[in-house]
Design an enzyme around this catalytic site. Structure first.
Site, mmCIF file in Angstrom:
data_model
loop_
_atom_site.group_PDB
_atom_site.id
_atom_site.type_symbol
_atom_site.label_atom_id
_atom_site.label_comp_id
_atom_site.label_asym_id
_atom_site.label_seq_id
_atom_site.Cartn_x
_atom_site.Cartn_y
_atom_site.Cartn_z
ATOM 1 N N GLY A 16 0.806 -1.214 0.000
ATOM 2 C CA GLY A 16 0.000 0.000 0.000
ATOM 3 C C GLY A 16 0.846 1.274 0.000
ATOM 4 C CG ASN A 17 3.801 2.573 2.975
ATOM 5 O OD1 ASN A 17 2.914 2.055 3.642
ATOM 6 N ND2 ASN A 17 4.492 3.617 3.354
ATOM 7 C CE LYS A 68 4.643 -6.873 3.861
ATOM 8 N NZ LYS A 68 3.458 -6.721 3.014
ATOM 9 C CE LYS A 104 -6.883 -7.044 6.057
ATOM 10 N NZ LYS A 104 -5.498 -6.834 6.443
ATOM 11 C CE LYS A 150 1.114 -6.263 -1.139
ATOM 12 N NZ LYS A 150 1.387 -6.416 0.251
HETATM 13 P P1 ADP Z 1 2.203 -3.591 2.852
HETATM 14 O O1 ADP Z 1 1.210 -2.539 2.499
HETATM 15 O O2 ADP Z 1 3.475 -3.456 2.117
HETATM 16 O O3 ADP Z 1 1.631 -4.983 2.825
HETATM 17 P P2 ADP Z 1 2.203 -3.822 5.764
HETATM 18 O O4 ADP Z 1 1.995 -2.641 6.659
HETATM 19 O O5 ADP Z 1 1.104 -4.825 5.649
HETATM 20 O O6 ADP Z 1 2.633 -3.238 4.354
HETATM 21 O O7 ADP Z 1 3.520 -4.605 6.217
HETATM 22 C C1 ADP Z 1 4.749 -3.924 6.422
HETATM 23 C C2 ADP Z 1 4.895 -3.561 7.896
HETATM 24 O O8 ADP Z 1 5.162 -4.747 8.665
HETATM 25 C C3 ADP Z 1 6.065 -2.674 8.256
HETATM 26 O O9 ADP Z 1 5.775 -1.319 8.070
HETATM 27 C C4 ADP Z 1 6.311 -3.029 9.735
HETATM 28 O O10 ADP Z 1 5.760 -2.036 10.562
HETATM 29 C C5 ADP Z 1 5.542 -4.310 9.954
HETATM 30 N N1 ADP Z 1 6.260 -5.392 10.618
HETATM 31 C C6 ADP Z 1 5.717 -6.191 11.550
HETATM 32 N N2 ADP Z 1 6.592 -7.100 11.989
HETATM 33 C C7 ADP Z 1 7.751 -6.868 11.324
HETATM 34 C C8 ADP Z 1 9.033 -7.505 11.360
HETATM 35 N N3 ADP Z 1 9.281 -8.535 12.143
HETATM 36 N N4 ADP Z 1 9.993 -7.022 10.536
HETATM 37 C C9 ADP Z 1 9.732 -5.965 9.714
HETATM 38 N N5 ADP Z 1 8.537 -5.332 9.655
HETATM 39 C C10 ADP Z 1 7.542 -5.773 10.450
HETATM 40 MG MG MG Z 2 0.026 -5.667 4.041
#
Ligand code: ADP
Ligand code: MG
Length: 316
Positions: free
Chosen positions: A16-17, A275, A134, A213
């Site tokens: 999303g970023n 992820k 969710k 996603k």
């Molecule tokens: P996207 O939109 O890319 O899916 P998300 O917000 O769902 O982004 O996932 C990325 C976020 O995961 C990061 O901004 C971070 O705050 C969070 N996060 C949680 N646990 C971890 C971890 N162990 N290592 C790195 N990031 C983490």
């Molecule tokens: Mg995400």
């Protein structure tokens, strides 16, 4: 080069970023500006790889839900339609940004693009439908929440609508996507994890749910035989003790190590956890390379010089 002398397939899942950065309101100008960062790199990579781009839609679908809440003039649309709308709007933004970047490189004529409305099949008997968890859309006060016709849950921010997030079973358009990349199209698809559908006889029927996603992208990467599955987000990779003083980003880890860290709770639910699960699923199904990296370091990660790369085997 991969099989049949064709270039390898690189699937990039944009978070999303890529469109709206933390702290921004998300004007269309901001979204176009932000997109240049990953898209410029993907344009350059398209000289070496066949490319598939997938993307998230959480802020965009949230905004559409909010717009619906704020009006009574037109009928409210179900979630599946809103997901389809975000595939259109974000697909357009990625396409036009990519077109400009390919043009700047002087290769737009040889790189056709297409955004595909994508359905993703889910199982109507998935336990996810018994326990919708969710959160989506706006945050409500307790009083407002009591008047709404949805299933709601109290979250850290307030009351939010919750829907099921079932596992993706298959991407309906996988054959079309494969054909398009074989013809050297850059394909933008599976936006927001895809429009969730269940099979009804020989047809499909949309359901009120959202698909993660990262998991949908992993499924697609598996189904088209991607050589590299890359997840681009707003952190440099996966870390142990994330947010703690002893935080430590991981560079190369095995599936076995990743599974252990998952069990130990290093990766937060709904953000880093899906992820890692997506990447593990891809490698377990025969995928070769999978990496989680920042939007700024997509090219370095493809070169093996950034991000958290998971590998199937155990280290020596
Ligand atoms: P996207 O939109 O890319 O899916 P998300 O917000 O769902 O982004 O996932 C990325 C976020 O995961 C990061 O901004 C971070 O705050 C969070 N996060 C949680 N646990 C971890 C971890 N162990 N290592 C790195 N990031 C983490
Ligand atoms: Mg995400």
């Amino acid at each position: 080069m991969g099989e049949e002398g064709k270039r390898e397939i690189l699937l990039v899942a944009l978070g999303g970023n890529a469109l709206i950065r933390k702290g921004q309101v998300g004007t269309v100008e901001e979204q176009f500006e932000n997109l240049k960062v990953p898209i410029r790199q993907i344009a350059r990579l398209s000289s070496h790889y066949r490319i598939i781009i997938t993307h998230g839609n959480a802020p965009q679908v949230g905004n559409l839900l909010l717009q619906q809440e704020c009006q009574n003039a037109v009928p409210k649309l179900p979630l599946e339609i809103l997901v389809a709308q975000t595939q259109g709007q974000i697909g357009y933004m990625i396409e036009s940004t990519l077109d400009s970047e390919l043009m700047a490189l002087g290769i737009s004529a040889e790189k056709p693009l297409v955004s595909l409305i994508s359905y993703v099949v889910v199982d109507e008997n998935s336990p996810a439908f018994q326990n919708p968890s969710k959160p989506i859309g706006p945050v409500y006060t307790k009083e407002k929440a009591a008047t709404l016709p949805y299933l709601l849950q109290e979250t850290e921010k307030g009351y939010r609508r919750v829907v099921a997030s079932p596992e993706p079973i298959t991407i309906v358009e996988k054959r079309e996507i494969r054909k398009l990349i074989d013809m050297d199209f850059i394909v933008i698809c599976c936006g927001g994890g895809g429009i969730p559908v269940i099979r009804e006889g020989r047809t499909f029927c949309g359901v009120d749910a959202v698909i993660d996603k990262d998991l949908a992208s992993a499924k697609l990467a598996q189904e088209v035989g991607a050589h590299i599955f890359l997840i681009a987000t707003d952190v440099e990779g996966a870390a142990l003790h994330y947010g703690q003083p002893d935080q430590e980003y991981l560079r190369t880890i095995t599936v076995k190590e990743a599974t252990r860290y998952l069990e130990e709770g290093h990766f937060a639910l709904g953000s880093m956890q899906p992820k890692i699960e997506a990447v593990i699923g891809f490698l377990r199904s025969g995928g070769k390379r999978a990496v989680i990296t920042s939007l700024e370091t997509i090219e370095e990660a493809v070169a093996g010089e950034a991000g958290t790369e998971l590998v199937a085997g155990d280290p020596d």
